[in-house]
Design a protein around this motif. Sequence first.
Motif, PDB file in Angstrom:
ATOM      1  N   GLU A   1      10.479  -3.121  -0.373  1.00 56.70           N
ATOM      2  CA  GLU A   1      10.248  -2.867   0.628  1.00 56.70           C
ATOM      3  C   GLU A   1       9.699  -1.716   1.571  1.00 56.70           C
ATOM      4  N   TRP A   2      10.192  -0.514   0.600  1.00 58.38           N
ATOM      5  CA  TRP A   2       9.615   0.741   1.223  1.00 58.38           C
ATOM      6  C   TRP A   2       8.191   0.777   0.926  1.00 58.38           C
ATOM      7  N   ALA A   3       7.792   0.258  -0.212  1.00 59.04           N
ATOM      8  CA  ALA A   3       6.205   0.201  -0.418  1.00 59.04           C
ATOM      9  C   ALA A   3       5.444  -0.529   0.398  1.00 59.04           C
ATOM     10  N   HIS A   4       5.828  -1.683   0.915  1.00 60.26           N
ATOM     11  CA  HIS A   4       5.054  -2.316   1.999  1.00 60.26           C
ATOM     12  C   HIS A   4       5.009  -1.572   3.193  1.00 60.26           C
ATOM     13  N   GLU A   5       6.215  -0.923   3.625  1.00 56.63           N
ATOM     14  CA  GLU A   5       6.167   0.061   4.906  1.00 56.63           C
ATOM     15  C   GLU A   5       4.998   1.030   4.677  1.00 56.63           C
ATOM     16  N   GLU A   6       5.233   1.781   3.503  1.00 59.98           N
ATOM     17  CA  GLU A   6       4.226   2.845   3.084  1.00 59.98           C
ATOM     18  C   GLU A   6       2.818   2.358   3.343  1.00 59.98           C
ATOM     19  N   PHE A   7       2.503   1.105   2.543  1.00 60.49           N
ATOM     20  CA  PHE A   7       1.261   0.512   2.536  1.00 60.49           C
ATOM     21  C   PHE A   7       0.711   0.364   4.029  1.00 60.49           C
ATOM     22  N   ARG A   8       1.680  -0.315   4.755  1.00 58.61           N
ATOM     23  CA  ARG A   8       1.337  -0.564   6.252  1.00 58.61           C
ATOM     24  C   ARG A   8       0.750   0.676   6.975  1.00 58.61           C
ATOM     25  N   ALA A   9       1.614   1.740   6.799  1.00 52.32           N
ATOM     26  CA  ALA A   9       1.511   3.097   7.644  1.00 52.32           C
ATOM     27  C   ALA A   9       0.086   3.518   6.855  1.00 52.32           C
ATOM     28  N   ASP A  10      -0.298   3.289   5.597  1.00 51.99           N
ATOM     29  CA  ASP A  10      -1.747   3.832   5.260  1.00 51.99           C
ATOM     30  C   ASP A  10      -2.730   3.017   5.623  1.00 51.99           C
ATOM     31  N   THR A  11      -2.443   1.756   5.724  1.00 47.98           N
ATOM     32  CA  THR A  11      -3.591   0.733   5.962  1.00 47.98           C
ATOM     33  C   THR A  11      -3.792   0.104   7.145  1.00 47.98           C
ATOM     34  N   GLY A  12      -2.519  -0.152   7.911  1.00 47.58           N
ATOM     35  CA  GLY A  12      -2.392  -0.944   9.193  1.00 47.58           C
ATOM     36  C   GLY A  12      -2.349  -2.449   8.818  1.00 47.58           C
ATOM     37  N   LEU A  13      -2.057  -2.801   7.381  1.00 46.18           N
ATOM     38  CA  LEU A  13      -2.174  -4.066   7.298  1.00 46.18           C
ATOM     39  C   LEU A  13      -0.893  -4.573   7.273  1.00 46.18           C
ATOM     40  N   VAL A  14      -0.444  -5.807   7.796  1.00 45.64           N
ATOM     41  CA  VAL A  14       0.711  -6.587   7.949  1.00 45.64           C
ATOM     42  C   VAL A  14       1.177  -7.220   6.701  1.00 45.64           C
ATOM     43  N   ARG A  15       2.488  -7.328   6.479  1.00 48.54           N
ATOM     44  CA  ARG A  15       2.664  -7.991   5.164  1.00 48.54           C
ATOM     45  C   ARG A  15       2.652  -9.417   5.607  1.00 48.54           C
ATOM     46  N   PRO A  16       2.207 -10.459   4.667  1.00 50.60           N
ATOM     47  CA  PRO A  16       2.130 -11.910   4.906  1.00 50.60           C
ATOM     48  C   PRO A  16       3.535 -12.300   5.300  1.00 50.60           C
TER      49      PRO A  16
END
Length: 87
Positions: free
Chosen positions: A31-46
Amino acid sequence: MNDKLKPFGIEDNPIMAAAFSSFCHWIFGQEWAHEEFRADTGLVRPATSGINAAVDEASGYYAQYAAKFIEWAIVNHWGEDEKDTPQ
């Protein structure tokens, strides 16, 4: 996957290919990786369940997200321990 981001050695080294596959499976579950990814890219997890998950799958969003997430993970986390290793 963008060939420039393909990790070195996975095509001709079955052990490295297995390690990379394991890494992808592991990091996609963090989950932390998806949160970091969203912060970096703005993309929302499916979505993971219900009609929203079906829509994400049918529209191709899940596949697009996964591809971008793995590319991001390669750049930001694959081989992370080696970044600080003196050459």
